[in-house]
Design a protein around this motif. Structure first.
Motif, short mmCIF file in Angstrom:
data_model
loop_
_atom_site.label_atom_id
_atom_site.label_comp_id
_atom_site.label_asym_id
_atom_site.label_seq_id
_atom_site.Cartn_x
_atom_site.Cartn_y
_atom_site.Cartn_z
N UNK A 184 0.83 -1.20 0.00
CA UNK A 184 0.00 0.00 0.00
C UNK A 184 0.87 1.25 0.00
N UNK A 185 1.93 1.24 0.78
CA UNK A 185 2.84 2.39 0.82
C UNK A 185 3.52 2.57 -0.53
N UNK A 186 3.89 1.47 -1.17
CA UNK A 186 4.53 1.55 -2.49
C UNK A 186 3.57 2.14 -3.52
N UNK A 187 2.29 1.70 -3.51
CA UNK A 187 1.31 2.25 -4.45
C UNK A 187 1.09 3.74 -4.20
N UNK A 188 1.02 4.14 -2.93
CA UNK A 188 0.84 5.55 -2.62
C UNK A 188 2.05 6.38 -3.06
N UNK A 189 3.25 5.81 -2.91
CA UNK A 189 4.46 6.51 -3.35
C UNK A 189 4.46 6.69 -4.86
N UNK A 190 4.06 5.65 -5.60
CA UNK A 190 3.97 5.75 -7.06
C UNK A 190 2.95 6.80 -7.46
N UNK A 191 1.82 6.84 -6.76
CA UNK A 191 0.78 7.83 -7.05
C UNK A 191 1.30 9.25 -6.78
N UNK A 192 2.07 9.40 -5.73
CA UNK A 192 2.61 10.72 -5.39
C UNK A 192 3.66 11.16 -6.41
N UNK A 193 4.44 10.23 -6.94
CA UNK A 193 5.51 10.57 -7.88
C UNK A 193 5.00 10.82 -9.30
N UNK A 194 3.74 10.45 -9.57
CA UNK A 194 3.19 10.61 -10.91
C UNK A 194 3.09 12.10 -11.27
N UNK A 195 3.32 12.40 -12.56
CA UNK A 195 3.23 13.78 -13.00
C UNK A 195 1.80 14.27 -12.91
N UNK A 196 1.66 15.50 -12.50
CA UNK A 196 0.33 16.11 -12.35
C UNK A 196 0.14 17.18 -13.41
N UNK A 197 -1.12 17.43 -13.74
CA UNK A 197 -1.45 18.49 -14.66
C UNK A 197 -2.37 19.45 -13.91
N UNK A 198 -2.07 20.72 -13.99
CA UNK A 198 -2.87 21.70 -13.27
C UNK A 198 -4.22 21.88 -13.96
N UNK A 199 -5.18 22.39 -13.23
CA UNK A 199 -6.51 22.64 -13.80
C UNK A 199 -6.42 23.68 -14.91
N UNK A 200 -5.52 24.62 -14.74
CA UNK A 200 -5.34 25.66 -15.75
C UNK A 200 -4.88 25.05 -17.09
N UNK A 201 -3.89 24.15 -17.01
CA UNK A 201 -3.39 23.51 -18.22
C UNK A 201 -4.44 22.59 -18.83
N UNK A 202 -5.20 21.87 -18.00
CA UNK A 202 -6.25 20.99 -18.50
C UNK A 202 -7.32 21.81 -19.22
#
Length: 108
Positions: A44-62
């Motif tokens: 579970x910690x590993x999945x959360x870490x992968x989720x945290x490291x994923x690139x994000x897109x701001x609402x402005x860019x979307x």
């Protein structure tokens, strides 16, 4: 002094009480469950870490991407904005060709 250690007078040898097999099996089961619980926490910690490291897109860019897509891609479902497709390019339109009616599907 002799080679073998012999307790002095007044000392008695105390052995730990023998544990029944049921208690040993229960302890083993509890240990396996604890290890399984730790493994689940680690995944579970590993999945959360992968989720945290994923690139994000701001609402402005979307929002910008959505506006760019809707203004650049023609959608002929809104003919008032983009105009009508010619019947020969529209796969869903019915038109006659050599006395034959074709359309999106053929029912016979």
């Amino acid at each position: 002094m002799t080679e073998d250690f012999t307790p002095n007078a007044g000392y008695i040898e105390v052995k730990p009480p023998a544990r029944p097999r049921q208690n040993i099996a229960k302890d083993n089961q509890q240990m396996r469950l604890a290890l399984l619980r730790v493994k689940r926490y680690e995944t579970a910690v590993q999945r959360l870490q992968e989720e945290q490291d994923r690139e994000r897109q701001t609402a402005r860019q979307a929002g910008r991407d959505l506006i760019k897509y809707t203004t650049s891609v023609k959608d002929h479902a809104v003919p008032e904005l983009w105009g009508y497709l010619p019947p020969e390019k529209n796969p869903y339109a019915l038109y006659e060709e050599e006395n034959k009616t074709t359309g999106c599907c053929v029912i016979s």
